[in-house]
Write an enzyme that holds these catalytic residues in place. Structure first.
Site, PDB file in Angstrom:
ATOM      1  N   ARG A 280       0.869  -1.178   0.000  1.00 47.04           N
ATOM      2  CA  ARG A 280       0.000   0.000   0.000  1.00 47.04           C
ATOM      3  C   ARG A 280       0.903   1.225   0.000  1.00 47.04           C
ATOM      4  NH1 ARG A 280      -2.234   1.101   5.496  1.00 47.04           N
ATOM      5  NH2 ARG A 280      -0.785   2.836   5.348  1.00 47.04           N
ATOM      6  N   HIS A 284      -3.639   4.583   4.561  1.00 48.64           N
ATOM      7  CA  HIS A 284      -4.762   3.624   4.615  1.00 48.64           C
ATOM      8  C   HIS A 284      -5.996   4.251   3.961  1.00 48.64           C
ATOM      9  CE1 HIS A 284      -7.706   0.771   6.000  1.00 48.64           C
ATOM     10  NE2 HIS A 284      -8.355   1.735   6.619  1.00 48.64           N
ATOM     11  N   TYR A 293       3.720   5.757  11.687  1.00 48.18           N
ATOM     12  CA  TYR A 293       4.001   4.363  12.069  1.00 48.18           C
ATOM     13  C   TYR A 293       4.888   3.588  11.097  1.00 48.18           C
ATOM     14  CZ  TYR A 293      -0.053   3.638   8.986  1.00 48.18           C
ATOM     15  OH  TYR A 293      -0.921   3.648   7.923  1.00 48.18           O
TER      16      TYR A 293
HETATM   17  C1  LIG Z   1     -15.041  -5.809  11.494  1.00 52.24           C
HETATM   18  C2  LIG Z   1     -14.240  -4.555  11.361  1.00 52.24           C
HETATM   19  N1  LIG Z   1     -13.299  -4.272  12.282  1.00 52.24           N
HETATM   20  C3  LIG Z   1     -12.555  -3.152  12.165  1.00 52.24           C
HETATM   21  C4  LIG Z   1     -12.765  -2.284  11.128  1.00 52.24           C
HETATM   22  C5  LIG Z   1     -11.913  -1.013  10.977  1.00 52.24           C
HETATM   23  N2  LIG Z   1     -10.986  -1.214   9.864  1.00 52.24           N
HETATM   24  C6  LIG Z   1     -11.211  -0.619   8.677  1.00 52.24           C
HETATM   25  S1  LIG Z   1     -10.016  -0.989   7.564  1.00 52.24           S
HETATM   26  C7  LIG Z   1      -9.162  -1.921   8.673  1.00 52.24           C
HETATM   27  C8  LIG Z   1      -7.872  -2.586   8.280  1.00 52.24           C
HETATM   28  C9  LIG Z   1      -8.002  -3.583   7.185  1.00 52.24           C
HETATM   29  O1  LIG Z   1      -6.758  -4.000   6.748  1.00 52.24           O
HETATM   30  P1  LIG Z   1      -6.596  -5.031   5.573  1.00 52.24           P
HETATM   31  O2  LIG Z   1      -7.559  -6.134   5.731  1.00 52.24           O
HETATM   32  O3  LIG Z   1      -5.163  -5.386   5.493  1.00 52.24           O
HETATM   33  O4  LIG Z   1      -7.053  -4.218   4.276  1.00 52.24           O
HETATM   34  P2  LIG Z   1      -6.384  -2.904   3.642  1.00 52.24           P
HETATM   35  O5  LIG Z   1      -7.085  -1.728   4.282  1.00 52.24           O
HETATM   36  O6  LIG Z   1      -4.939  -2.935   3.914  1.00 52.24           O
HETATM   37  O7  LIG Z   1      -6.705  -2.947   2.192  1.00 52.24           O
HETATM   38  C10 LIG Z   1      -9.811  -1.912   9.899  1.00 52.24           C
HETATM   39  C11 LIG Z   1      -9.317  -2.619  11.101  1.00 52.24           C
HETATM   40  C12 LIG Z   1     -13.775  -2.597  10.191  1.00 52.24           C
HETATM   41  N3  LIG Z   1     -14.041  -1.824   9.145  1.00 52.24           N
HETATM   42  N4  LIG Z   1     -14.486  -3.745  10.326  1.00 52.24           N
END
Ligand SMILES: Cc1ncc(C[n+]2csc(CCOP(=O)(O)OP(=O)(O)O)c2C)c(N)n1
Ligand SMILES: [Mg+2]
Length: 388
Positions: A280, A284, A293
């Site tokens: 990425r 985010h 971080y």
């Molecule tokens: C069930 C749930 N827990 C927490 C969140 C908050 N949240 C949004 S994005 C994220 C991280 C996701 O990371 P990843 O699966 O690696 O996907 P990326 O964003 O890197 O594409 C979190 C914890 C959420 N949307 N849904």
């Protein structure tokens, strides 16, 4: 061993500590499927070459065009958020090859379950990019009909769409269809119970589903080493189906591996886990500040593996594209940016009170109270403005 003694032996990284060491580069990993090196050299692969053997120069240019236009759209959306036109944007910068390669591997009758970052896959499915923006402006909950393009609505509840995909795949298998389903998710999502459940169900029911994990190394501020002690693709083995790690910045490899996995599913051989090893490059979302971080060196180490640059090098070296092609694409990219800006600026402002509307079928005292509080808060801004 007590929890305390474990903690004493392995101190947690303190909050706010930046990582300084860059991760192992993808090229250094023997288990990584790669057909185009970061230097744009085509390398042979006995297992997966067959899936891109008949690709034409025109199709290669098409993949390049897809990636360039997707990146341009994404940059435009980020700018529009900065200008206050969108509430939020989740950029796919750096993940274009993973998304275009896998997206172009799907057939029209396959069904796609995305997260919130799959703008490149949406593009491949024929969803107008401008329609992706309404949700991020807060004017709708998804601006497209999922069944028109077999592209489900963006899903923000992490990992939940893998269960939806598994159920859908079990359904189409019962219907006797020969199409397949692909579920996108991230490295962070791999820790969700929903993903574990979908692996179990799809394995035991032999569901025609491909789990496409974009391991972009980060789940907001949590690195992949907080999600797993083994390479993610190896998780599949424990569930009884194959897992493959592919260079997620290599569009050809992503195309080939996803085609292979989808064909397995269509033949009734069940699920596959594809781990697209990528990065990425941006934050985010536009609400995030990655400088808090992670170290710049890490991003720099991935910049040289840019998915668009490596295909361009290959196209030029093999005389598959000339200056005219790149100039035309630049003009097309400009036009796309302009259209996206126009469409978003013509959208209405979000209805700030819509959030209180559909929680209950009938009124609810608590919602009424919250609505009144919110109205008073909004009114306080109006007063401030008038007082000046
Ligand atoms: C069930 C749930 N827990 C927490 C969140 C908050 N949240 C949004 S994005 C994220 C991280 C996701 O990371 P990843 O699966 O690696 O996907 P990326 O964003 O890197 O594409 C979190 C914890 C959420 N949307 N849904
Ligand atoms: Mg991630």
């Amino acid at each position: 061993m007590t929890v305390e003694s474990t903690a004493a032996r392995k101190p947690r990284r303190s909050a706010g500590t930046k990582r300084t060491a860059a991760k192992k580069p993808p090229g250094a990993q023997p288990d990584l499927v790669q057909l185009l090196t970061p230097e744009g050299k085509r390398v042979k692969n006995g297992e997966y070459d067959a899936y891109v053997a008949d690709i034409t120069p025109e199709e290669l240019r098409g993949l390049y065009r897809d990636m360039v236009l997707t990146r341009r759209f994404d940059a435009e959306a980020t700018s529009l958020q900065r200008q206050g036109e969108l509430g939020l944007w989740a950029s796919l910068l750096g993940q274009e090859a993973a998304q275009i390669g896998s997206g172009r591997a799907t057939r029209e009758d396959d069904y796609v379950f995305p997260t919130y970052r799959e703008h490149g896959v949406a593009w491949c499915r024929g969803v107008d990019p401008a329609n992706l923006l309404g949700m991020f402006r807060g004017v709708n909950n998804g601006g497209w009909d999922p069944n028109s393009n077999n592209f489900h609505l963006y899903t923000i509840v992490i990992g939940s769409q893998t269960l939806h995909a598994t159920g859908y795949a079990m359904g189409i298998a019962k219907d006797g269809a020969d199409s397949a389903v692909i579920a996108y998710f991230g490295d962070g999502a791999s820790s969700q119970g929903d993903v574990a459940e979908s692996f179990t169900f799809s394995a035991v029911y032999n569901a025609p589903v491909v789990f496409f994990c974009q391991n972009n190394q980060w789940a907001i501020s949590e690195p992949t080493e907080r999600q797993t002690r083994v390479p993610l693709y190896q998780r599949a083995q424990g569930y009884g189906f194959p897992g493959v790690r592919v260079d997620g910045n290599d569009v050809l490899a992503c195309l080939a591996v996803t085609k292979w996995a989808l064909e397995r599913a269509r033949r009734g051989e069940g699920p596959t886990l594809v781990e697209a090893f990528t990065y990425r490059m941006g934050a985010h979302t536009t609400s995030d500040d990655p400088t808090k971080y992670r170290a710049d060196e890490e991003r720099e180490a991935w910049e040289v593996k840019d998915p668009i640059l490596r295909l361009r090098t290959y196209l030029e070296a093999s005389n598959h594209a000339d200056e005219g092609f790149f100039a035309e694409l630049e003009a097309e990219s400009e036009a796309l940016g302009k259209r996206v800006r126009e469409v978003v600026r013509a959208m209405p402002d979000p209805d700030r009170f819509a959030i209180f509307e559909n929680a209950y079928a009938d009124g609810h005292a608590l919602v009424d109270e919250e609505r009144a509080q919110f109205a008073a808060y909004q009114a306080s801004f109006a007063d401030e403005g008038e007082g000046k």
